[in-house]
Write an enzyme that holds these catalytic residues in place. Structure first.
Site: not given
Length: 322
Positions: A22, A42, A138
């Site tokens: 992303g 990540k 989100d």
């Protein structure tokens, strides 16, 4: 693939396949050579200059404080000499978004047990977050991670403190799950998570988004088309009251979703209230009759892992979060 590196990170972990990507960077499936565990790492695209910057990252700050079985666990934060930051998480099999898309392709619908069980767990995680003074901002299927019967809230990078004085922004929450008050630049708070939860509950039954808008205006039009245009706009701040809603009567939700239990429709309608003050809190939603069965038999949480504090590690040393 990532190159071989003699640093602590690459001696501790063996990287496997890339499982996500992303604007933030990418996520890799990896093997912990010390514990034998599979983890998700990540790799952030933006460099971090100091440990102070790392500690101030919202996702790191919150996950170092949180300890809830329905919020993904951050195991380590590791900074390399070049400033690259690696966040090591517990591994989950998939995202809810991918599960929904796969089921849609196969015409394989969720069972009532699965829907109630998953929504129960998401709301428990939201209740924990809201009681600890912040909201997600989100919430969407791609930010919910699934392993078997267990689901966990992830990606807290957009989270905000409930009592913060942060400026109001439009571009929080992915558009299809964005509450009306955010679309209209009005005041918002933890109730935006509850709106998103209503949209997610509908998506469990539809296996596709309820409000798939192409832009902000189209998003509001689609909401009006389903819910009907709001009669009362007292919940909007003055600067947003000039907006002229399309005059639509709306469609009954149970006409869109046939064979859906009455208690599910009631909860959905409550969560998708135009007025954020009329939406339930996460705690109130958990007490809705829709979840009665979940209290009778609560599912086991085999993925729950409560261990030592998150280790914040650097090639220059190790700092343990308090």
């Amino acid at each position: 693939m990532m190159k071989e590196n003699p640093s602590y990170l690459f001696s501790r972990y063996t990287f496997g396949t890339k499982i996500g990507e992303g604007s933030f960077g990418c996520v890799w499936k990896a093997f912990d050579n010390h514990t034998g565990e599979i983890v998700a790492i990540k790799v952030l695209k933006d460099k971090v200059a100091s440990w102070k910057d790392i500690r101030n990252l919202q996702e790191v700050k919150l996950l170092c404080e949180f300890d809830d079985p329905n919020i993904v666990q951050l195991k380590q934060a590791i900074q390399e000499d070049n400033g690259t930051l690696y966040l090591v998480f517990e591994y989950m099999d998939s995202s809810l978004g991918k599960v929904i898309r796969d089921r849609c392709d196969r015409d394989d619908y969720f069972t009532e047990f699965e829907i109630r069980n998953y929504c129960f767990q998401i709301l428990k995680g939201l209740d924990y977050m809201h009681r600890h003074g912040c909201f997600h901002c989100d919430l969407k299927p791609d930010n919910l991670l699934v392993s078997g019967d267990v689901i966990k809230i992830a990606d807290l990078g957009s989270a905000q403190e409930i009592r913060s004085n942060s400026p109001y922004k439009e571009y929080i929450t992915s558009r299809w799950y964005r509450a009306p008050e955010v679309l209209l630049y009005s005041e918002y708070g933890s109730a935006i998570d509850m709106w998103a939860m209503g949209a997610i509950l509908a998506e469990f039954y539809l296996t596709c988004p309820l409000f798939p808008g192409d832009c902000g205006y189209d998003q509001l039009y689609r909401i009006c088309d389903v819910l009907g245009s709001p009669v009362d706009t007292s919940w909007l701040r003055e600067s947003a009251k000039h907006y002229r809603f399309p005059q639509l009567k709306g469609i009954s939700i149970d006409e869109i979703m046939t064979d859906v239990p009455k208690d599910a429709i009631e909860l959905m309608a409550w969560l998708l209230s135009w007025n954020p003050n009329k939406r339930p809190t996460a705690a109130e939603a958990l007490r809705h009759p829709f979840f009665n069965q979940c209290y009778e038999v609560q599912p086991a949480l085999p993925c729950q892992s409560i261990g030592p504090p998150v280790a914040l590690e650097s090639t220059r040393g190790v700092v343990h979060a308090q």
